[in-house]
Structures are given as structure tokens and as C-alpha cells.
Design an enzyme around this catalytic site. Structure first.
Site, PDB file in Angstrom:
ATOM      1  N   HIS A  75      36.033  16.030  54.207  1.00  0.00           N
ATOM      2  CA  HIS A  75      36.100  14.567  54.220  1.00  0.00           C
ATOM      3  C   HIS A  75      37.212  14.025  53.322  1.00  0.00           C
ATOM      4  CE1 HIS A  75      32.528  14.444  56.586  1.00  0.00           C
ATOM      5  NE2 HIS A  75      31.745  14.923  55.628  1.00  0.00           N
ATOM      6  N   CYS A  76      37.846  14.889  52.560  1.00  0.00           N
ATOM      7  CA  CYS A  76      38.900  14.447  51.648  1.00  0.00           C
ATOM      8  C   CYS A  76      40.265  14.612  52.297  1.00  0.00           C
ATOM      9  CB  CYS A  76      38.841  15.254  50.352  1.00  0.00           C
ATOM     10  SG  CYS A  76      39.975  14.660  49.076  1.00  0.00           S
TER      11      CYS A  76
END
Length: 349
Positions: A159-160
Site C-alpha cells: 500500500h506504500c
């Protein structure tokens, strides 16, 4: 690969070239291409118990593997912590600076009480373990090229992206691994496939590699849970949006179809397999209904598909929010070994 790196991270990096993995350390006859460090564990004066993630999952898997395969801790590779210079290969200065504020880290980790904790403790007890796990992903990528496969007992922070964290993911280890493979192994790695089978959409790497032809993304995820990132979806070249409570039969049928479709469209030099176990039935965040046997068959399908074509596989653990996840992962790795899928060049474990 200048064009690719510029697309991911536009700022000029002024530091000297950072050595990734020294050639003499790349392969050892006494070790397996499994990466783990005790420094992966988050210890935060009990605050880690407020988080659904098992902060000691890697440790539990290591113990189970050592027992099942009759190994000791010295059988695994151990990474060194990523430096700020290495993180700057992907992350912007502004993003890394933002991690010096406890409120920002609390939002990423989704533990509100962290906002009131002095940042020096957050750096030491949360972000430092995450830097070790991200380093483990990079080391696993190098080892996979030499052994044919590698597993990091952590990482998979999908998700980063280069400029934003989220969903428990403070560092973009997948994006960092991809850029480092392209930079350090230009003769061996020109095309990379991400097979993201975590229950959640991998919007971090999707944002970083939008419209990059050399990176192919296959993503199967529950469309009704976080992050619902519609902009990032445009980067997925083979997508399956699953419904809540999807079970084994449909899931595995879609996976077989997607693997064949992806290979028909794109032949990678290496595969990054984001093997989240939040697909398990009962996981509070994935909301799917895959059995432990279904996860083991999923892993077998991925490894057999690519290893039969001599395509290296890098497995990252990503999400998984049940206490049972560690046991399922260990059982799956043992199953891969028993089926001959963890052989490596001229040797097997």
C-alpha cells in the site's frame, strides 16, 4: 533504467552509489534462500497488541520451519537495516521527513495512540523493524536470481508508494526491490511481473509503476475492502475483483486463468509474489473465505507455474491478521519443499 527510476521518483539523489548485496554474499552453501531477522518484530510496550497484525509472525514461522525442516537459525539469510540513502532510491524527501511526526506514522499504522508517543520511540520500535523487513525483500530479490526462488518472512508493503504510506505499510519495499533489480541486474532483469494475491488491492506499487511497460501487474483482491484506489487500478494488466466471502473453487479457478493469461501476454525475468494470507476464512480485514488448503494450493500454483519455466520467484508475506496465519505459511513452505518446488540450481533442500 533511468526512465523507469525517474518515473517512480523524480528527485535527484545526490548520495553515492549504495551497495545492494555484495556478490560474495549472494549465495552460501550452508544457507537457504529464506530471509529473516529477529529485528523484524515490532515491540512497542504492548501497543502492538492494539493492532490486528501479528507483530511476531516472522518469528513464529521461523520456529515452525526450523522444527519441520530440522534447521537452525543460521540456515537463513539476515538483512541489514535499510539506510536513508537506500530509501531515497524510491521515497521523496518530503515523505521520509513526514515519518518524523508521530501523527503521520499513527495514520499509516492505524494505531491512533501512537500519535501521542515520542517519535524517537516510534523510529526505534516500529519504523526500524519495518526497515529491516523492507531490506529483507531486497535481499530476497537478489537471492532468487541466484537460487531460483527466495522467501522473505516479512515485507510485502504493497500500500506504500514513493510519496505516501498507508494500510500498515510505511516503506515501499516492492517498488524499491523492482528499481534495485533493474539498476543492479540489467543483464538478467529487464521485465518483472508482480503477482499480488493479498486480499487487498496493491495500490502502492500500482501507483509507482503506472504505464511502465517493463512491469506487469496481476492483482486479485476483494473489491469491497480497503483501499478502493480507482486511480491505481488503471495500472493493473490482469485484474480479478473478488466479492466478500469468495471460496476456494472460484478463487483457484480465477488464479489459474490469470496466470495463463499473464504469461501469454508477458514473459518476465523474475516474479515478485505478494503472498498475503489475509485471504483466509475468518480474517477480519480480508473478508474472503479461503481455506488453509486453498492457500497452500494457491502457493503451489504460483511456484509450479513459474519455476517450471525457470523464472525466479520472490515470495513476500504481506498481510494476514489471524494467529493461524503463521502456521499456514509454514505448512505451505514445507508443502512446496515436499513437492520439489524449492529445489535450486544443482541442489535441493
Amino acid at each position: 533504467m533511468k526512465r523507469l527510476t525517474e518515473r517512480v521518483h523524480h528527485e535527484e539523489i545526490e548520495s553515492e552509489e549504495v551497495v545492494w548485496v555484495r556478490r560474495e554474499d549472494a549465495r552460501s552453501a550452508s544457507k537457504l534462500p529464506i530471509v529473516y531477522s529477529r529485528k523484524y518484530a515490532v515491540r512497542f510496550a504492548g501497543l502492538e497488541r492494539l493492532h490486528p497484525f501479528d507483530a511476531a509472525k516472522g518469528k513464529h514461522i521461523e520456529k515452525l520451519l526450523c522444527a519441520e525442516l530440522q534447521l537452525d537459525g543460521g540456515s537463513f539469510y539476515e538483512p541489514k537495516e535499510l539506510s536513508k540513502e537506500q530509501l531515497r532510491r524510491i521515497h521523496t524527501r518530503d515523505y521520509l521527513k513526514s515519518l518524523e511526526w508521530s501523527m503521520n506514522v499513527a495514520c499509516i499504522a492505524e494505531v491512533p495512540l501512537m500519535a501521542f508517543v515520542p517519535n524517537r520511540y516510534i523510529q526505534r520500535s516500529y519504523l526500524r523493524p519495518m526497515r529491516f523487513q523492507a531490506a529483507g525483500s531486497i535481499l530476497a530479490g537478489k537471492l532468487a536470481l541466484d537460487y531460483g526462488w527466495a522467501i522473505n518472512l516479512g515485507g510485502g508493503f504493497h500500500h506504500c508508494c514513493s510519496y505516501r504510506g498507508g494500510g500498515f505499510c510505511p516503506y515501499a519495499d516492492i517498488s524499491l526491490l523492482i528499481v534495485r533489480l533493474f539498476e543492479q541486474e540489467p543483464s538478467r532483469v529487464r521485465r518483472i511481473m508482480i503477482v499480488d494475491l493479498d486480499a487487498h488491492q496493491g495500490n502502492g506499487h500500482e501507483r509507482d509503476f503506472s504505464n511502465v511497460a517493463a512491469v506487469y501487474i496481476l492483482d486479485m483482491y476483494n473489491a469491497f475492502v480497503y483501499p478502493k484506489d480507482h486511480v491505481a487500478k488503471e495500472s493493473i494488466r490482469c485484474a480479478v475483483e473478488l466479492r466478500n466471502h469468495t471460496e476456494d473453487a472460484f478463487y483457484l479457478r480465477q488464479l489459474r486463468r490469470c496466470l495463463m493469461q499473464s504469461l501469454a501476454e508477458f514473459r518476465p525475468d523474475v516474479v515478485i509474489y505478494n503472498a498475503g494470507t489475509d485471504v483466509l476464512c475468518g480474517d477480519p480485514l480480508g473478508n474472503l473465505a479461503i481455506s488453509a488448503e486453498g492457500v497452500m494450493e494457491r502457493d503451489r500454483l504460483v511456484f509450479s507455474t513459474f519455476r517450471s519455466l525457470d523464472i525466479p520467484v520472490v515470495m513476500l508475506l504481506s498481510g494476514g491478521y489471524l494467529k493461524a496465519s503463521a502456521g499456514v505459511i509454514a505448512d505451505s513452505i514445507v508443502n512446496l519443499r515436499q513437492r520439489g518446488l524449492l529445489n535450486y540450481r544443482n541442489q535441493s533442500i
